[in-house]
Design a protein around this motif. Structure first.
Motif, PDB file in Angstrom:
ATOM      1  N   TYR A   1       1.616 -37.702 -63.339  1.00  0.00           N
ATOM      2  CA  TYR A   1       3.501 -37.160 -64.317  1.00  0.00           C
ATOM      3  C   TYR A   1       3.262 -37.966 -65.592  1.00  0.00           C
TER       4      TYR A   1
ATOM      5  N   LEU B   1       7.273 -28.349 -61.375  1.00  0.00           N
ATOM      6  CA  LEU B   1       8.216 -28.654 -60.190  1.00  0.00           C
ATOM      7  C   LEU B   1       9.255 -29.992 -60.033  1.00  0.00           C
TER       8      LEU B   1
ATOM      9  N   HIS C   1       2.741 -23.705 -59.388  1.00  0.00           N
ATOM     10  CA  HIS C   1       3.372 -24.784 -58.795  1.00  0.00           C
ATOM     11  C   HIS C   1       4.085 -24.159 -58.305  1.00  0.00           C
TER      12      HIS C   1
ATOM     13  N   THR D   1       8.918 -36.310 -56.928  1.00  0.00           N
ATOM     14  CA  THR D   1       8.305 -35.155 -56.512  1.00  0.00           C
ATOM     15  C   THR D   1       9.618 -34.237 -56.835  1.00  0.00           C
ATOM     16  N   PRO D   2       8.940 -32.860 -55.614  1.00  0.00           N
ATOM     17  CA  PRO D   2       9.718 -31.593 -55.831  1.00  0.00           C
ATOM     18  C   PRO D   2      10.496 -31.903 -55.542  1.00  0.00           C
TER      19      PRO D   2
ATOM     20  N   SER E   1       5.578 -27.122 -50.577  1.00  0.00           N
ATOM     21  CA  SER E   1       5.129 -26.788 -52.168  1.00  0.00           C
ATOM     22  C   SER E   1       3.970 -25.503 -51.628  1.00  0.00           C
TER      23      SER E   1
ATOM     24  N   GLY F   1       3.898 -32.806 -49.226  1.00  0.00           N
ATOM     25  CA  GLY F   1       4.161 -33.851 -50.344  1.00  0.00           C
ATOM     26  C   GLY F   1       5.928 -34.345 -50.078  1.00  0.00           C
ATOM     27  N   GLN F   2       6.452 -33.640 -49.562  1.00  0.00           N
ATOM     28  CA  GLN F   2       8.056 -33.709 -48.653  1.00  0.00           C
ATOM     29  C   GLN F   2       7.432 -35.524 -47.526  1.00  0.00           C
TER      30      GLN F   2
ATOM     31  N   ILE G   1       2.801 -41.317 -55.957  1.00  0.00           N
ATOM     32  CA  ILE G   1       2.626 -40.535 -56.264  1.00  0.00           C
ATOM     33  C   ILE G   1       2.771 -39.762 -57.633  1.00  0.00           C
TER      34      ILE G   1
ATOM     35  N   HIS H   1       0.026 -32.145 -58.062  1.00  0.00           N
ATOM     36  CA  HIS H   1      -0.833 -31.815 -56.638  1.00  0.00           C
ATOM     37  C   HIS H   1       0.275 -32.162 -55.933  1.00  0.00           C
ATOM     38  N   SER H   2       0.908 -31.748 -55.650  1.00  0.00           N
ATOM     39  CA  SER H   2       2.579 -32.646 -54.878  1.00  0.00           C
ATOM     40  C   SER H   2       1.879 -33.388 -53.101  1.00  0.00           C
TER      41      SER H   2
END
Length: 641
Positions: free
Chosen positions: A64, A89, A112, A217-218, A263, A598-599, A614, A618-619
């Protein structure tokens, strides 16, 4: 906003008109350089742009931070930015600080999931290409998103800002109980299904950007319950009524549940590109091959996606190669054919024994990481009528009778040894007199070129890939997709990398270094001759899938896996989380479930003082400072999934 399949061509024609209005380059493609699916999709898109004589520039990005840097560096005249394998995301409008006044549009092709709903239903400047996922499954989320948009607009008109939402929400359950006799507004006045401000497709709705967090992050770039679009509120809607508060809670719960699923992967990005190409009437064998390779690359990470798509690809191969394979070699033969394939690692480029030993599938099923498993393999070969000496011969020199009957021999003992599914179909491509490769072999070769040092010397050791070389490796992989000589170089790298994965995985299992914690399994790689290799995310993912398969068959408790590898040069641990594998008798297809790491990683980073980066597309992959790993993992066991 999103673009359904039936709108692909009109949107492309609009894109074409906007980018061909000037003689300068108006199109920039930002593509994830660690993703074979994105790599193949980019090549298909480039073939489309070349046929339409559209100027373009490709910028490979790793994470990112590079995505934002590439966006910031864009020339003011750029009118279209295509993101492949990335961007879905996060709230792009906020993260990239997109100015809606500009004419620049962002086109997102990303497999994703989950989608950031602001991109899909809110932002006019972002167009997400739908593979059917949005149209078929997100109607409830669309209703919730647009309903919250209307409520938020009304609260702003009433002089109530978003900060009062959190204060009010904590008391809403109590208020609801204490206000049973209070007259309520009809829920239909805020139903997003009525006059919700558009369908979310191009040309509907409006959006206005507002500042937000830069966390990639998503859903974290903006609270799921606070869309930044401000649609027109429906008539008669009054803020503060109990039904409105109840609807807001329901809408927020719907969106939170969507993000909370974790994810996952949807259809490969390259399949969307091929759909666009087919609708334009320009599909050829070359693009079909790229689509097959890109789709096959998801066979490990998302086997259900590949299994769903393969029958369509098979039909397409038969349609474009109706005569079937020819036995006579032709110099310019680039035909595709459906052939028998095996879940054995690079069988056509090694020996039968070596291929079985390096196969993730066979290693897990037979427990080849210990002596008992290797003895079982020897017995199995004997029952197949293949001597150890013959099995160790290179496949090209193996007795032709064994080659022709291998399928039947494996099928005959598959039930006895629990290796059902080792024989399957695959797609083979010929390269004239220079040989042929299956799509699976091509994936392994290209992945190795993306992982390995930027060298094409087969004799050179496969060293850890420095970030500065990732872009170079991307272009090597790009060239290799059409060059069998480079693919053979990649095959050599892939064999060495897989041997390192097997060595390291075997050591972890033999020394009992895969620990069983409360909610997940944990393995840490911090020493060993191959340690530097696992500083590369692709190589680390190879090892993680190998361990996950082995642990799944060794211990049938369905637990996810956390794998950490030390990057000595950067003094950080690269941490990857994989979901628990499903059992073969589950109601859904065997393979990984949705990934909740991810979360979980984001929550741990917020709740602890661990220094966490992060940045990956790929989270479920993060970087943690070496000294902070213990605290990070402790926090992860507390937070859970």
């Amino acid at each position: 906003m999103y673009v359904p399949t039936d709108r692909y061509v009109p949107v492309f024609e609009s894109f074409k008109a906007a980018t061909m209005s000037r003689t300068t380059c108006q199109t920039v493609i930002l593509v994830s350089c660690l993703d074979i699916d994105a790599l193949c999709a980019c090549k298909v898109l480039v073939s489309i742009l070349r046929r339409e004589q559209i100027l373009y520039r490709i910028v490979p990005v790793v994470g990112y931070s590079e995505l934002k840097a590439a966006w910031t560096a864009l020339d003011e005249e750029v009118r279209a930015v295509v993101m492949i394998g990335c961007g879905g995301l996060v709230d792009l409008g906020t993260y990239l600080e997109v100015d809606e006044v500009e004419e620049r549009k962002i086109y997102v092709f990303d497999s994703h999931r989950p989608w950031n709903l602001e991109n899909v239903f809110g932002a006019n400047e972002v167009w997400c290409f739908d593979d059917g996922d949005i149209s078929d499954y997100l109607s409830k989320e669309q209703t919730a998103f647009q309903g919250l948009e209307k409520i938020r607009a009304l609260r702003q008109e009433a002089g109530q800002d978003d900060e009062t939402d959190s204060e009010t929400d904590s008391d809403e359950s109590t208020d609801a109980d204490e206000s049973d006799g209070e007259p309520e507004e009809s829920a239909s006045t805020v139903d997003a299904g009525e006059d919700a401000g558009g369908s979310g497709q191009p040309g509907a709705g409006s959006a206005s950007p507002s500042p937000g967090s830069a966390s990639p992050t998503p859903g974290s770039l903006r609270s799921p319950g606070s869309p930044r679009s401000t649609g027109s509120p429906g008539p008669g809607l009054r803020t503060g009524t109990q039904s409105v508060r109840k609807l807001r809670r329901e809408y927020k719960a719907t969106i939170a549940a969507y993000y909370g699923h974790g994810s996952s992967y949807s259809s490969p990005v390259v399949s969307q590109m091929y759909t666009l190409l087919t609708l334009l009437g320009d599909a050829s064998t070359e693009e079909l091959w790229l689509t097959i390779v890109g789709s096959t690359s998801l066979d490990t990470a998302s086997p259900e996606s590949y299994a769903r798509l393969y029958p369509l690809l098979r039909d397409e191969v038969l349609r474009m190669s109706p005569a079937g394979p020819t036995t006579k070699a032709v110099a310019d033969d680039r035909s595709l054919s459906i052939e028998t394939d095996y879940r054995l690692f690079l069988l056509r480029h090694s020996s039968l024994y070596e291929s079985m030993m390096n196969s993730t599938f066979m290693s897990a099923k037979l427990e080849l990481w210990n002596q008992k498993g290797r003895t079982k393999l020897h017995t199995m070969l004997a029952r197949m009528g293949v001597s150890l000496q013959l099995s160790r011969e290179k496949w090209t020199h193996t007795d032709v009778t064994v080659k022709r009957t291998l399928r039947d021999r494996l099928a005959g003992i598959s039930d006895q040894y629990g290796i059902g599914g080792v024989v399957r179909e695959g797609v083979l491509r010929k390269f004239g007199y220079r040989g042929a490769l299956t799509a699976g072999d091509c994936v392994e070769a290209v992945a190795a070129l993306l992982e390995s040092a930027h060298t094409t010397d087969v004799a050179a050791p496969a060293a850890a890939t420095d970030r500065a070389h990732w872009t170079t490796n991307f272009w090597t992989g790009w060239d290799a997709l059409g060059d069998i000589d480079l693919l053979h170089v990649g095959v050599g790298h892939a064999k060495r990398l897989q041997e390192a994965v097997v060595r390291t995985g075997t050591a972890l299992l033999e020394k009992r270094l895969v620990r069983l914690l409360r909610v997940f399994r944990l393995a840490i790689v911090k020493e060993g001759p191959d340690l530097d290799l696992f500083a590369n995310p692709i190589t680390l993912a190879r090892l993680a899938h190998w361990l996950s398969e082995s642990c799944h068959h060794l211990d049938y408790r369905a637990l996810p896996l956390v794998l950490a590898a030390l990057d000595r040069e950067a003094d950080v641990y690269l941490v990857l989380g994989l979901p628990a594998l499903r059992h073969s008798d589950d109601t859904v297809a065997p393979g990984p479930a949705a990934n909740g790491f991810g979360q979980a990683f984001a929550r741990v980073a917020e709740q602890t003082n661990a220094r966490v980066r992060i940045d990956s597309f790929h989270s479920a992959m993060v970087e943690v400072r070496k000294d902070d790993l213990a605290g990070f993992l402790e926090g992860l066991t507390v937070v859970g999934l």
